[in-house]
Scaffold this motif. Structure first.
Motif, mmCIF file in Angstrom:
data_model
loop_
_atom_site.group_PDB
_atom_site.id
_atom_site.type_symbol
_atom_site.label_atom_id
_atom_site.label_comp_id
_atom_site.label_asym_id
_atom_site.label_seq_id
_atom_site.Cartn_x
_atom_site.Cartn_y
_atom_site.Cartn_z
ATOM 1 N N ILE A 3 -16.334 -6.554 26.397
ATOM 2 C CA ILE A 3 -16.799 -5.868 25.365
ATOM 3 C C ILE A 3 -17.814 -5.208 25.525
ATOM 4 N N ARG A 4 -18.090 -3.970 25.318
ATOM 5 C CA ARG A 4 -19.383 -3.252 25.476
ATOM 6 C C ARG A 4 -19.593 -2.725 23.908
ATOM 7 N N GLU A 5 -20.900 -2.725 23.463
ATOM 8 C CA GLU A 5 -21.244 -2.040 22.123
ATOM 9 C C GLU A 5 -21.977 -0.997 22.358
ATOM 10 N N THR A 6 -21.774 0.384 21.786
ATOM 11 C CA THR A 6 -22.441 1.506 22.037
ATOM 12 C C THR A 6 -22.978 1.936 20.662
ATOM 13 N N ILE A 7 -24.123 2.529 20.339
ATOM 14 C CA ILE A 7 -24.771 3.024 19.078
ATOM 15 C C ILE A 7 -24.903 4.284 19.286
ATOM 16 N N THR A 8 -24.414 5.073 18.216
ATOM 17 C CA THR A 8 -24.615 6.456 17.965
ATOM 18 C C THR A 8 -25.320 6.599 16.742
ATOM 19 N N LYS A 9 -26.325 7.914 16.857
ATOM 20 C CA LYS A 9 -27.026 8.216 15.492
ATOM 21 C C LYS A 9 -26.457 9.593 15.079
ATOM 22 N N ASN A 10 -26.511 9.716 13.906
ATOM 23 C CA ASN A 10 -26.084 10.946 13.038
ATOM 24 C C ASN A 10 -27.484 11.709 12.851
ATOM 25 N N LYS A 11 -27.641 12.597 13.448
ATOM 26 C CA LYS A 11 -28.901 13.447 13.265
ATOM 27 C C LYS A 11 -29.157 13.931 11.881
ATOM 28 N N LYS A 47 -21.303 -11.951 18.389
ATOM 29 C CA LYS A 47 -21.243 -11.594 19.888
ATOM 30 C C LYS A 47 -21.145 -12.698 20.777
ATOM 31 N N SER A 48 -21.232 -13.645 20.578
ATOM 32 C CA SER A 48 -20.698 -15.118 21.212
ATOM 33 C C SER A 48 -19.285 -15.251 21.249
ATOM 34 N N GLU A 49 -18.705 -14.617 20.392
ATOM 35 C CA GLU A 49 -17.047 -14.671 20.566
ATOM 36 C C GLU A 49 -16.483 -13.396 21.180
ATOM 37 N N TRP A 50 -17.537 -12.559 21.658
ATOM 38 C CA TRP A 50 -16.714 -11.207 22.173
ATOM 39 C C TRP A 50 -15.850 -11.539 23.793
ATOM 40 N N LYS A 51 -16.544 -12.612 24.550
ATOM 41 C CA LYS A 51 -15.865 -13.155 25.589
ATOM 42 C C LYS A 51 -14.473 -13.447 25.410
ATOM 43 N N LYS A 52 -14.316 -14.483 24.334
ATOM 44 C CA LYS A 52 -13.092 -14.764 24.059
ATOM 45 C C LYS A 52 -11.945 -14.061 23.626
ATOM 46 N N LEU A 53 -12.625 -12.750 22.856
ATOM 47 C CA LEU A 53 -11.741 -11.855 22.216
ATOM 48 C C LEU A 53 -11.160 -10.950 23.744
ATOM 49 N N ALA A 54 -12.217 -10.803 24.472
ATOM 50 C CA ALA A 54 -11.821 -9.831 25.670
ATOM 51 C C ALA A 54 -10.760 -10.535 26.471
ATOM 52 N N ALA A 55 -11.019 -12.078 26.727
ATOM 53 C CA ALA A 55 -9.851 -12.628 27.396
ATOM 54 C C ALA A 55 -8.411 -12.578 26.704
ATOM 55 N N ALA A 56 -8.623 -12.820 25.371
ATOM 56 C CA ALA A 56 -7.406 -12.584 24.630
ATOM 57 C C ALA A 56 -6.506 -11.126 24.696
ATOM 58 N N LEU A 57 -7.569 -10.394 24.640
ATOM 59 C CA LEU A 57 -6.933 -8.921 24.911
ATOM 60 C C LEU A 57 -6.250 -8.484 26.087
ATOM 61 N N GLU A 58 -6.941 -9.111 27.184
ATOM 62 C CA GLU A 58 -6.581 -9.068 28.667
ATOM 63 C C GLU A 58 -5.307 -9.663 28.921
ATOM 64 N N GLY A 59 -5.097 -10.770 28.418
ATOM 65 C CA GLY A 59 -3.953 -11.740 27.998
ATOM 66 C C GLY A 59 -2.628 -10.790 27.514
ATOM 67 N N ARG A 60 -3.101 -10.369 26.169
ATOM 68 C CA ARG A 60 -1.854 -9.529 25.539
ATOM 69 C C ARG A 60 -1.556 -8.256 26.345
ATOM 70 N N LEU A 61 -2.443 -7.505 27.199
ATOM 71 C CA LEU A 61 -1.966 -6.259 27.930
ATOM 72 C C LEU A 61 -1.338 -6.769 28.987
ATOM 73 N N ALA A 62 -1.303 -8.177 29.470
ATOM 74 C CA ALA A 62 -0.719 -8.616 30.754
ATOM 75 C C ALA A 62 0.789 -9.198 29.999
ATOM 76 N N GLY A 63 1.035 -9.081 28.698
ATOM 77 C CA GLY A 63 2.196 -9.725 28.039
ATOM 78 C C GLY A 63 2.074 -11.210 27.954
ATOM 79 N N GLN A 64 0.846 -11.834 27.851
ATOM 80 C CA GLN A 64 0.801 -13.272 27.538
ATOM 81 C C GLN A 64 -0.077 -13.611 26.463
ATOM 82 N N VAL A 65 -0.092 -14.886 26.087
ATOM 83 C CA VAL A 65 -0.972 -15.180 24.857
ATOM 84 C C VAL A 65 -1.896 -16.250 25.268
ATOM 85 N N THR A 66 -3.110 -16.170 25.242
ATOM 86 C CA THR A 66 -3.957 -17.143 25.690
ATOM 87 C C THR A 66 -4.458 -18.281 24.833
#
Length: 266
Positions: A3-11, A47-66
């Protein structure tokens, strides 16, 4: 995946906004590359939980539940992300299907023309106001027939949208407006004399119509009665005003002692 975080600024407002995406790394002949797999919006997970969420989403996209989804926060975040992903994916698939079934034809732009173009927007506003004020019922109480009610609306809305003479209103009704399609009576073949007649009929019922409108407006826009005072001490009548019962001589702030004033001023 990660998971990547991006920051945008309203001018304009100088505010910063965060958004998160699920990113996949892959190899190419030109070296490793990255691509966005899923938009995640703004995550509330630490942010410490992002790695778990990324793994869970990768499994969902592959049709699996982690096993990570045994944690309630991870499961809820994954469910929300997949629901949004499915919605967007359906839109993409629908668009692709529509494009695959599209039928195209070539046209000569130099030969394209339009006909019987009619105005609609202002007429919709006028028609809605007419209905809200229940003017058809008011005119019915005055003895107007359904055709006369429709004609009255055509004349009144016409004066609001395209103010002009009775003759011009008749031409506008026949050639330029879509109002005729909103009325309960077909006026597409109405003669110009009918426009003159309905204007006279409205004038003859002026007092009753104004009284009914006053009641309806008071019900729609309830507000306390107000008295407006207007200073007329700088106002005078031109001419002798011999037949004006309100005209009398008096002190004029304009120094026009030669002109009569209203006796209400002094």
């Amino acid at each position: 995946m990660f998971i990547r975080e991006t920051i945008t600024k309203n001018k304009m407002t100088n505010k910063s906004y965060k958004k998160h995406v699920l990113v996949e790394s892959y190899r190419t002949e030109n070296g490793p590359r990255q691509r966005v797999v899923m938009q995640l919006g703004t995550l509330t997970l630490p942010k410490s939980e992002w790695k778990k969420l990324a793994a869970a989403l990768e499994g969902r996209l592959a049709g699996q539940v982690t096993l990570f989804e045994e944690e309630k926060e991870i499961a809820e975040a994954a469910e929300s992300a997949m629901a949004n992903y499915s919605f967007n994916q359906k839109k993409v698939d629908t668009k692709k299907q529509r494009r695959s079934k599209a039928v195209y034809a070539s046209i000569d732009l130099n030969s394209v023309s339009t006909g019987e173009s009619r105005s609609l927007g202002p007429e919709l506003v006028g028609h809605a106001a007419w209905q809200q004020l229940e003017l058809d019922q008011l005119l019915d109480d005055c003895g107007f027939s359904p055709t006369e009610q429709a004609l009255a609306e055509a004349v009144v809305v016409g004066r609001l949208v395209a103010p002009s003479s009775d003759l011009a209103s008749w031409r506008w009704l026949r050639e330029r407006t879509a109002l005729v399609e909103m009325l309960s009576v077909d006026l597409s073949h109405i003669g110009k004399d009918a426009i003159y007649e309905i204007a006279d009929l409205l004038l003859s019922n002026k007092t009753d119509i104004e009284r009914g409108l006053r009641i309806r407006e008071a019900n729609l826009f309830s507000r306390p009665h107000q008295v407006f005072l207007y200073d007329l001490t700088n106002t005078y009548f031109e001419g002798s005003a011999k037949k004006n019962e309100l005209a009398h001589r008096g002190k004029s702030k304009e120094k026009r002692t030669d002109c009569p004033l209203s006796h209400l001023l002094w």
